[in-house]
Design a protein around this motif. Structure first.
Motif, PDB file in Angstrom:
ATOM      1  N   TRP A  38       0.844  -1.529   0.428  1.00 11.10           N
ATOM      2  CA  TRP A  38       0.039  -0.267   0.179  1.00 11.10           C
ATOM      3  C   TRP A  38       1.004   1.635   0.149  1.00 11.10           C
ATOM      4  CZ3 TRP A  38      -5.269  -0.147   3.151  1.00 11.10           C
ATOM      5  CH2 TRP A  38      -6.091  -0.903   2.873  1.00 11.10           C
ATOM      6  N   THR A  39       0.283   1.975  -0.611  1.00  8.34           N
ATOM      7  CA  THR A  39       1.263   3.964  -0.560  1.00  8.34           C
ATOM      8  C   THR A  39       0.284   4.370   0.170  1.00  8.34           C
ATOM      9  OG1 THR A  39      -0.094   3.947  -2.381  1.00  8.34           O
ATOM     10  CG2 THR A  39       1.719   2.830  -3.407  1.00  8.34           C
ATOM     11  N   SER A  41      -1.255   7.133   0.001  1.00  5.71           N
ATOM     12  CA  SER A  41      -2.167   7.310  -1.174  1.00  5.71           C
ATOM     13  C   SER A  41      -3.339   6.455  -0.086  1.00  5.71           C
ATOM     14  CB  SER A  41      -2.641   7.741  -2.263  1.00  5.71           C
ATOM     15  OG  SER A  41      -2.162   6.647  -3.274  1.00  5.71           O
ATOM     16  N   ASP A  42      -3.361   5.368  -0.878  1.00  6.60           N
ATOM     17  CA  ASP A  42      -4.104   3.307   0.174  1.00  6.60           C
ATOM     18  C   ASP A  42      -4.666   4.119   1.311  1.00  6.60           C
ATOM     19  OD1 ASP A  42      -3.601   2.556  -2.570  1.00  6.60           O
ATOM     20  OD2 ASP A  42      -2.156   1.544  -1.628  1.00  6.60           O
ATOM     21  N   PHE A  43      -3.546   4.327   2.052  1.00  5.73           N
ATOM     22  CA  PHE A  43      -3.726   4.394   3.189  1.00  5.73           C
ATOM     23  C   PHE A  43      -4.712   6.238   3.758  1.00  5.73           C
ATOM     24  CE2 PHE A  43      -0.320   1.446   3.809  1.00  5.73           C
ATOM     25  CZ  PHE A  43      -0.426   0.144   4.901  1.00  5.73           C
ATOM     26  N   VAL A  45      -7.174   7.427   1.501  1.00  8.16           N
ATOM     27  CA  VAL A  45      -8.342   6.570   0.641  1.00  8.16           C
ATOM     28  C   VAL A  45      -8.861   5.587   1.405  1.00  8.16           C
ATOM     29  CG1 VAL A  45      -9.339   5.238  -1.350  1.00  8.16           C
ATOM     30  CG2 VAL A  45      -7.310   7.157  -1.227  1.00  8.16           C
ATOM     31  N   MET A  46      -8.797   4.553   2.284  1.00 13.18           N
ATOM     32  CA  MET A  46      -9.662   3.763   2.818  1.00 13.18           C
ATOM     33  C   MET A  46      -9.810   4.313   3.985  1.00 13.18           C
ATOM     34  SD  MET A  46     -10.678   0.592   2.923  1.00 13.18           S
ATOM     35  CE  MET A  46     -10.078  -0.430   1.745  1.00 13.18           C
ATOM     36  N   TRP A  85     -16.230   0.129  -2.898  1.00 18.78           N
ATOM     37  CA  TRP A  85     -13.843  -0.298  -2.670  1.00 18.78           C
ATOM     38  C   TRP A  85     -13.292  -0.959  -3.096  1.00 18.78           C
ATOM     39  CZ3 TRP A  85     -13.092  -4.345   0.908  1.00 18.78           C
ATOM     40  CH2 TRP A  85     -11.726  -5.227   1.420  1.00 18.78           C
ATOM     41  N   ALA A  89     -10.840  -0.308  -6.193  1.00 19.90           N
ATOM     42  CA  ALA A  89      -9.506  -1.478  -6.332  1.00 19.90           C
ATOM     43  C   ALA A  89      -9.805  -2.018  -7.517  1.00 19.90           C
ATOM     44  CB  ALA A  89     -10.119  -2.561  -5.455  1.00 19.90           C
ATOM     45  N   GLU A  96     -11.246  -1.036 -12.927  1.00 18.59           N
ATOM     46  CA  GLU A  96     -10.905  -0.231 -12.421  1.00 18.59           C
ATOM     47  C   GLU A  96     -10.976   1.388 -13.126  1.00 18.59           C
ATOM     48  OE1 GLU A  96      -7.063  -0.903 -11.657  1.00 18.59           O
ATOM     49  OE2 GLU A  96      -8.507  -1.846 -11.777  1.00 18.59           O
TER      50      GLU A  96
END
Length: 181
Positions: A38-39, A41-43, A45-46, A85, A89, A96
């Protein structure tokens, strides 16, 4: 502290603790495997998704006249979360990057708009979730009729499977809201 505020406070602790735990899972997993990468930005967004989910649940739980309403709210919010989600994803229709996935924003608009029109009252929420289930099926029918996701590796199974699961969740929420009324 009164008896009516204690469950909400305890429930809030559980909900927000669950959000924090879910955000920690990929952090821990990245220490042990290269398959999870995960980057930042992934964290973010989540975190926004899970925070929105938790905040919406707290809002609806405070309006809840009973546990059935809370279960209905949890079911509807989980369906909305999964819809967003999965689309972010991997996408449901194709990948996507397929613009046809934007039709699912209409499904969410039906859910949110219907809930607002119902003023979050059980009978209206039941109708809103039933309409959301219908919107979910409509998007799938449009995608299948127009072959919108043929580039997907599992076309059309992915659209059909996601539609069955999410529609079932919307209808379960509708039934629970009806029962809560």
């Amino acid at each position: 502290m009164t008896a009516t505020t204690r469950p909400a406070t305890y429930g809030s602790f559980i909900v927000w603790g669950l959000v924090a735990t879910l955000l920690l899972i990929p952090t821990v997993a990245m220490r042990f495997t290269t398959e999870v990468n995960w980057t930042a930005s992934d964290f973010v967004v989540m975190g926004v998704l899970l925070g929105s989910l938790a905040g919406a649940y707290e809002f609806l739980a405070r309006k809840a006249p009973n546990w059935t309403y809370r279960a209905a709210a949890a079911c509807a919010l989980l369906a909305a979360f999964l819809l967003v989600w999965i689309n972010l994803a991997v996408g449901i229709i194709g990948s996507e990057n397929n613009d046809a996935n934007m039709m699912y924003a209409g499904v969410l608009a039906v859910a949110v708009g219907g809930a607002c029109l119902a003023r979050f009252r059980s009978p209206g929420m039941a109708r809103a979730m039933a309409a959301t289930a219908a919107a979910q099926v409509l998007v799938a029918l449009i995608a299948l009729a127009t072959n919108a996701g043929t580039e997907g590796a599992a076309w059309p199974k992915d659209v059909i499977g996601a539609t069955v699961i999410l529609t079932t969740m919307w209808l379960a929420a509708a039934g629970l809201f009806r029962r809560a009324g």
